[in-house]
Design a protein around this motif. Structure first.
Motif, PDB file in Angstrom:
ATOM      1  N   LYS A 136       0.165  12.630   7.431  1.00 40.86           N
ATOM      2  CA  LYS A 136       0.416  12.108   8.776  1.00 40.86           C
ATOM      3  C   LYS A 136      -0.118  10.685   8.903  1.00 40.86           C
ATOM      4  N   MET A 137      -1.274  10.417   8.288  1.00 45.39           N
ATOM      5  CA  MET A 137      -1.803   9.059   8.287  1.00 45.39           C
ATOM      6  C   MET A 137      -0.861   8.123   7.528  1.00 45.39           C
ATOM      7  N   VAL A 170       0.828  -1.204   0.000  1.00 42.19           N
ATOM      8  CA  VAL A 170       0.000   0.000   0.000  1.00 42.19           C
ATOM      9  C   VAL A 170       0.866   1.259   0.000  1.00 42.19           C
ATOM     10  N   LEU A 171       1.915   1.261   0.811  1.00 42.21           N
ATOM     11  CA  LEU A 171       2.794   2.423   0.897  1.00 42.21           C
ATOM     12  C   LEU A 171       3.522   2.659  -0.414  1.00 42.21           C
ATOM     13  N   ILE A 172       4.034   1.618  -1.016  1.00 41.75           N
ATOM     14  CA  ILE A 172       4.743   1.771  -2.286  1.00 41.75           C
ATOM     15  C   ILE A 172       3.788   2.256  -3.370  1.00 41.75           C
ATOM     16  N   PHE A 173       2.572   1.734  -3.366  1.00 39.75           N
ATOM     17  CA  PHE A 173       1.573   2.198  -4.330  1.00 39.75           C
ATOM     18  C   PHE A 173       1.328   3.702  -4.167  1.00 39.75           C
ATOM     19  N   GLY A 174       1.131   4.143  -2.921  1.00 39.31           N
ATOM     20  CA  GLY A 174       0.891   5.558  -2.679  1.00 39.31           C
ATOM     21  C   GLY A 174       2.078   6.421  -3.068  1.00 39.31           C
ATOM     22  N   GLY A 175       3.279   6.000  -2.675  1.00 39.93           N
ATOM     23  CA  GLY A 175       4.461   6.781  -3.014  1.00 39.93           C
ATOM     24  C   GLY A 175       4.676   6.876  -4.511  1.00 39.93           C
ATOM     25  N   LEU A 176       4.517   5.762  -5.225  1.00 37.15           N
ATOM     26  CA  LEU A 176       4.699   5.774  -6.676  1.00 37.15           C
ATOM     27  C   LEU A 176       3.676   6.673  -7.357  1.00 37.15           C
ATOM     28  N   TYR A 177       2.446   6.670  -6.853  1.00 34.85           N
ATOM     29  CA  TYR A 177       1.420   7.533  -7.450  1.00 34.85           C
ATOM     30  C   TYR A 177       1.851   8.993  -7.391  1.00 34.85           C
ATOM     31  N   TRP A 178       2.232   9.440  -6.205  1.00 37.18           N
ATOM     32  CA  TRP A 178       2.586  10.850  -6.060  1.00 37.18           C
ATOM     33  C   TRP A 178       3.837  11.195  -6.850  1.00 37.18           C
ATOM     34  N   PHE A 179       4.825  10.309  -6.830  1.00 40.71           N
ATOM     35  CA  PHE A 179       6.072  10.617  -7.521  1.00 40.71           C
ATOM     36  C   PHE A 179       5.867  10.657  -9.041  1.00 40.71           C
ATOM     37  N   VAL A 205      -1.240  17.700  -7.020  1.00 45.12           N
ATOM     38  CA  VAL A 205      -0.242  18.454  -6.258  1.00 45.12           C
ATOM     39  C   VAL A 205       0.062  17.663  -5.000  1.00 45.12           C
ATOM     40  N   VAL A 206       1.333  17.471  -4.711  1.00 45.47           N
ATOM     41  CA  VAL A 206       1.736  16.695  -3.545  1.00 45.47           C
ATOM     42  C   VAL A 206       1.345  17.442  -2.266  1.00 45.47           C
ATOM     43  N   PRO A 207       0.635  16.788  -1.357  1.00 51.73           N
ATOM     44  CA  PRO A 207       0.293  17.462  -0.099  1.00 51.73           C
ATOM     45  C   PRO A 207       1.520  17.650   0.782  1.00 51.73           C
ATOM     46  N   MET A 208       1.457  18.648   1.653  1.00 48.96           N
ATOM     47  CA  MET A 208       2.565  18.935   2.550  1.00 48.96           C
ATOM     48  C   MET A 208       2.629  17.884   3.655  1.00 48.96           C
ATOM     49  N   ASP A 209       3.795  17.783   4.283  1.00 46.65           N
ATOM     50  CA  ASP A 209       3.979  16.807   5.355  1.00 46.65           C
ATOM     51  C   ASP A 209       3.063  17.075   6.543  1.00 46.65           C
ATOM     52  N   SER A 210       2.631  18.320   6.696  1.00 45.27           N
ATOM     53  CA  SER A 210       1.746  18.657   7.809  1.00 45.27           C
ATOM     54  C   SER A 210       0.295  18.283   7.533  1.00 45.27           C
ATOM     55  N   ASP A 211      -0.014  17.855   6.306  1.00 44.08           N
ATOM     56  CA  ASP A 211      -1.367  17.468   5.953  1.00 44.08           C
ATOM     57  C   ASP A 211      -1.781  16.235   6.761  1.00 44.08           C
ATOM     58  N   SER A 212      -3.038  16.193   7.177  1.00 40.59           N
ATOM     59  CA  SER A 212      -3.517  15.081   8.013  1.00 40.59           C
ATOM     60  C   SER A 212      -3.402  13.748   7.279  1.00 40.59           C
ATOM     61  N   ARG A 213      -3.580  13.758   5.955  1.00 40.79           N
ATOM     62  CA  ARG A 213      -3.494  12.512   5.200  1.00 40.79           C
ATOM     63  C   ARG A 213      -2.051  12.020   5.098  1.00 40.79           C
ATOM     64  N   LYS A 220       2.345   8.430   7.330  1.00 40.17           N
ATOM     65  CA  LYS A 220       3.461   8.182   8.240  1.00 40.17           C
ATOM     66  C   LYS A 220       3.086   7.144   9.299  1.00 40.17           C
ATOM     67  N   GLU A 221       1.872   7.248   9.794  1.00 41.20           N
ATOM     68  CA  GLU A 221       1.433   6.281  10.809  1.00 41.20           C
ATOM     69  C   GLU A 221       1.373   4.872  10.234  1.00 41.20           C
ATOM     70  N   VAL A 222       0.910   4.749   8.990  1.00 40.13           N
ATOM     71  CA  VAL A 222       0.896   3.433   8.346  1.00 40.13           C
ATOM     72  C   VAL A 222       2.319   2.917   8.166  1.00 40.13           C
ATOM     73  N   LEU A 223       3.234   3.812   7.797  1.00 41.16           N
ATOM     74  CA  LEU A 223       4.637   3.416   7.650  1.00 41.16           C
ATOM     75  C   LEU A 223       5.211   2.959   8.987  1.00 41.16           C
ATOM     76  N   ASP A 224       4.917   3.682  10.050  1.00 43.40           N
ATOM     77  CA  ASP A 224       5.385   3.270  11.381  1.00 43.40           C
ATOM     78  C   ASP A 224       4.806   1.909  11.762  1.00 43.40           C
ATOM     79  N   ALA A 225       3.522   1.706  11.444  1.00 43.78           N
ATOM     80  CA  ALA A 225       2.905   0.416  11.754  1.00 43.78           C
ATOM     81  C   ALA A 225       3.558  -0.706  10.963  1.00 43.78           C
ATOM     82  N   ALA A 226       3.862  -0.445   9.679  1.00 40.62           N
ATOM     83  CA  ALA A 226       4.500  -1.471   8.850  1.00 40.62           C
ATOM     84  C   ALA A 226       5.879  -1.828   9.390  1.00 40.62           C
TER      85      ALA A 226
END
Length: 946
Positions: A655-656, A624-633, A645-653, A658-664
């Protein structure tokens, strides 16, 4: 040339060509000159020069004032009671000359004048000025000091005293103490019916003119003005609270200050009177400015007055009469008043901005799309005077910066961050340069976006087609809560105010714009279109008399976002990945259950379920993370027309994300910990098939020589070394990652810009966590995949295959291995050799291998006589044992090994002679051996399964 460009030239000149005697005291200039005249500010420019030096704009350097003079703007001024005398045409070009004895400087500083004693003027030596005195030596307020006669000629005998006429024809004359050479005069007023005139009366106690009693006259003194405003707006009271402002979070010795403002006391009633009773637009502008200074407080008298006048005139609004320019819905922009408040909460989501955005710069004379946004400011002074329009451009940035970078924020898609920490004094100086006119008045701004709507601009018409931009002031009480759906949006703001915080002539507080943030959002239905931009402003209040030791964090940001439906797709992908991960985990549980003798769940099975479940979920999250990252890139970096447009790191989505990455990462760590614990607790048996060799003793007796232990030790060592074999090299992978990211500067591609450029990022640019993750994932996957393909396609076929070579080594050593990775299952590696002895000379080994090459011996497999070639050569098998055999092993052999180890004080390998090695592990480990799980897959490269 814009004033900021001029100041840039100033800075270059001062750094490169200034006179050696000039010492630069500051390194940063943020100057915007008089908005009406577009001239640089002498105050900010002179701050570059040392004390006693002024900035000379003709030569762009600091020059010293002649002796006896002081800096005054872009030049020098003489001290009190001295005048400037012309020079000879060469330096010093003039000098300050003191006035002669018993003379004073004229009010225009052009000459010295005596005090005409014959006409009542007496010299005050302490004040170096003439004065009018009574017979008792007191100041005579009934006379005024004058310098000119009625024809405008200067009195030759000097300044004289002249009796003031009666202000109202009855009272004694009175001098206007606020203006030199003026007397107080009360106006004559006319009846409302136009039948007659009457003189206003003078009140000597208050020194003001009063209206006659009754309501027959069109007259407004202070009391009448209050009365008319109170009658019109019953909620407004003109006590001290109408002039009171509260400043909080000042960060000084006092955290808050309550100020009874001189400006409000002297101007609010008068300006409200002119606006309410005469519709004076300048006065109405001043009332609106007073409300802005009160931070739009609905309880303040200034805002109550504005709201009352707006509501009273709501029937007549701007932009509602001409059908071609009519705005729908109405904007609450009542006539004679500036527009301050947004009445509808959905204004920020309106879809009527006509601009079509593009990331690529349009060709010349192409107006269908634009790549740069043009924001325009409508500027007015505190007193209500309108100064005109000016583009935002490089303004509002207290931190300054490189000239080429200051306007980059207006390019669509360029996230811009110009933040810094400045001493409070420097921050206030920077704000003064753009928020105070040369006349010392606070400037107020209304923000617009130039929206040509795809049309060509009209020649000699700028600006045109302006779209109002909403402003959110975070200091407003209505905006102080966490909810965003009830925020108040306004139209007007200021950069700095030093006027409203003055009480009794003393400056008590200063308010300045600490941070401003532009947010431009692309629409979801048509991503080349944008919603109305939104601006957020945060103000800070400071005590000008306090010596601050901390710095203020000030900033200017511009963030571009898109109302993207990707996150809905991402949620769907997340759910799908979790379903497949759960199915894969259930399949693994089914397989391991089939391998177990008992079907009952025990602790080992539960540990297996937890460990493998964590690993499966981590794998699904990684997808899921790789899919999301590839989409934005890919979609952001490769786009030409606006797509996302790539959302900023402070965006709530984000942050979500990042939380998924931490969980993984956390779940992967749990899975890896279980795998390591499982692999460290295998039961391994080394079976030596070597027979003792018969030998003759010196006495001539036949006996069996002991079998050498070196082969077992060698095989055990090779087995341990095999545990570190990988399809990929961590060192090689990380080295290539560093080469691409740092050596080739690919890390710069993570800047939020719709390009793949690897140039060093600008100071205002920021990187995205999404793009960093995507780039790292792409590089890691490509590098690992290339290594795997190389190993399978080339290395294992033409260089070496570690596992196949190990199995061959077992055959040469005449040894087999039994590996139990579960309680009753595991693997068997058959290495029994067809040679008579493996512990022999090299010559015998070579001979045996030659016979095997010539097919003179049977196959190496466990069943060499099998008709199927792959079975005859197979040396690797899955192994299953009975529960009884397992119990016998644990109760007899394993117990003897443990008891022997305990008696000898060594490990079980030493005690058992390397026959077996087993730790106290939980039952029911994983499905695959250590090599199989980490590199090769179960049974991969080990041969067929029997």
């Amino acid at each position: 040339m814009e004033s900021r460009i001029a100041i840039a030239l100033i800075a270059v000149a001062l750094l490169c060509g200034a006179a050696p005697a000039v010492a630069q005291t500051k390194t940063q200039i943020t100057v915007v000159g008089d908005w009406a005249k577009h001239t640089p500010s002498s105050v900010a420019a002179n701050s570059l020069c040392s004390s006693g030096y002024f900035f000379d704009p003709a030569g762009l350097e600091c020059n010293q004032c002649p002796a006896g003079s002081s800096v005054d703007g872009f030049g020098c001024a003489c001290p009190a009671n001295t005048r400037w005398v012309a020079g000879t045409g060469v330096a010093p070009y003039g000098a300050c000359t003191a006035c002669e004895t018993n003379t004073t400087l004229s009010w225009d500083n052009s000459t010295c004048m005596a005090c005409d004693a014959s006409n009542g003027a007496t010299l005050n030596a302490a004040e170096t000025e003439c004065e009018c005195l009574t017979n008792l030596g007191a100041d005579d307020l009934t006379k005024v000091l004058v310098e000119f006669d009625e024809s405008g000629a200067r009195y030759a005998a000097g300044k004289r005293c002249v009796a003031c006429p009666s202000p109202d024809g009855t009272a004694a004359g009175a001098r206007d103490v606020d203006r030199n050479g003026f007397c107080i005069s009360c106006d004559r007023i006319r009846k409302k019916d136009g039948t007659g005139w009457i003189q206003m009366t003078y009140d000597a106690a208050t020194k003001t003119c009063s209206c006659p009693s009754g309501s027959d006259y069109d007259c407004f003194d202070l009391a009448a003005k209050k009365s008319s405003l109170t009658a019109a707006y019953s909620t407004v009271t003109f006590d001290s609270t109408a002039n009171t402002l509260v400043y909080s979070d000042m960060g000084a010795s006092i955290q808050s200050a309550t100020v009874i403002s001189d400006w409000f006391a002297n101007n609010l009633i008068e300006q409200a009177h002119l606006c309410n009773n005469y519709g004076n637009t300048t006065a109405c502008n001043a009332v609106a400015n007073a409300c802005v200074l009160a931070m739009y407080s609905s309880s303040h008298a200034a805002c109550k007055l504005y709201a009352g006048m707006r509501d009273k005139r709501t029937a007549s609004q701007y932009h509602q009469t001409d059908a071609s320019t009519k705005v729908n819905p109405k904007l609450d922009w009542s006539e004679t008043l500036p527009w301050l408040y947004y009445s509808t909460g959905d204004y920020a989501s309106r879809a009527d901005v006509g601009l079509t955005m593009s990331f690529s710069v349009p060709a010349e004379n192409e107006y269908d799309t634009v790549s740069n946004l043009v924001f325009v400011l409508s500027v007015s002074t505190l007193s209500g005077e309108w100064l005109g329009f000016r583009p935002v451009g490089k303004l509002l940035q207290l931190c300054g910066g490189r000239e080429d970078d200051l306007q980059a924020w207006s390019r669509f898609g360029t996230n811009y961050f110009n933040d810094c920490s400045l001493p409070v004094a420097d921050a206030l100086d920077a704000a003064r340069g753009m928020g105070i006119s040369t006349a010392g008045e606070t400037l107020f701004f209304d923000l617009y976006l130039q929206d040509l709507g795809g049309l060509a601009p009209t020649a000699n018409a700028w600006p045109e087609r302006l779209y109002p931009v909403p402003i959110k002031v975070s200091n407003i009480a209505e905006n102080s809560n966490a909810a965003a759906d009830d925020d108040t949006f306004v139209r007007r703001f200021f950069v700095i105010d030093e006027t409203a915080g003055v009480a009794s002539g003393t400056k008590k507080a200063v308010t300045y714009m600490k941070n401003i943030k532009f947010t431009i959002t692309a629409r979801s239905d048509e991503k080349s279109k944008i919603y109305p931009p939104a601006v957020s402003i945060t103000y800070a209040s400071r005590d000008p008399s306090f010596a601050y030791t901390v710095e203020d964090g000030v900033g200017f940001q511009c963030v571009y976002t898109v109302d993207d439906s990707f996150w809905t797709t991402w949620d769907n992908v997340f759910i799908t990945a979790m379903v497949f991960s759960g199915a894969y985990w259930a399949y693994g549980m089914m397989r391991v259950s089939r391998r177990r003798i008992t079907r009952d769940a025990d602790s080992s099975l539960m540990m297996y379920a937890v460990g493998t479940g964590a690993a499966c979920v981590a794998g699904g999250l990684a997808v899921v993370l790789i899919f999301g990252g590839l989409y934005w890139f890919l979609f952001f970096k490769a786009q030409q027309e606006v797509y996302t447009v790539v959302p900023m790191d402070s965006d709530s989505r984000v942050k979500m994300f990042k939380e998924v990455l931490d969980a993984a990462v956390g779940l992967a760590a749990v899975g890896m910990a279980y795998t390591i614990a499982w692999q460290c607790n295998y039961d391994i048996f080394f079976l030596d098939w070597e027979k003792p060799r018969a030998t003759t003793t010196p006495q001539g007796h036949m006996m069996n020589a002991p079998v050498s232990a070196w082969r077992k030790m060698f095989i055990a060592n090779e087995w341990n070394e095999l545990q570190t074999e990988r399809l990929t090299s961590r060192a090689f992978t990380l080295t290539l990652m560093l080469l691409f990211l740092l050596g080739l500067d690919w890390q710069n591609m993570c800047v939020i810009e719709p390009t793949l450029a690897t140039d060093d990022p600008k100071p205002y640019q920021v990187q995205s966590m999404l793009l960093r993750f995507a780039l790292a994932a792409i590089l890691m996957c490509v590098i690992v995949l290339c290594q795997v393909v190389y190993k399978f396609v080339w290395h294992h076929n033409y260089v070496e295959h570690p596992i196949q070579q190990f199995v061959d080594l077992l055959t040469m050593a005449n040894m087999s291995i039994i590996l139990l990775d579960d309680e009753c299952s595991g693997y068997y590696l058959h290495g029994r050799s067809l040679m008579t002895f493996s512990d022999t000379s090299m010559q015998e080994l070579m001979a045996q291998m030659r016979r095997e090459e010539e097919m003179q011996v049977s196959a190496r497999g466990l069943v060499p006589s099998a008709a199927r070639a792959e079975l005859a050569e197979n040396q690797v098998f899955e192994l299953y044992i009975t529960k009884e055999l397992r119990m016998a092993y644990e109760s007899k052999l394993l117990r003897r090994i443990q008891e022997s180890a305990a008696m000898q004080g060594g490990g079980m390998m030493g005690a058992a002679g390397a026959l077996a090695s087993r730790g106290g592990r939980p039952r029911g480990g994983g499905m695959a051996g250590s090599m199989g799980r980490n590199e090769y897959g179960r049974g991969g490269g080990w041969g067929g399964q029997g």
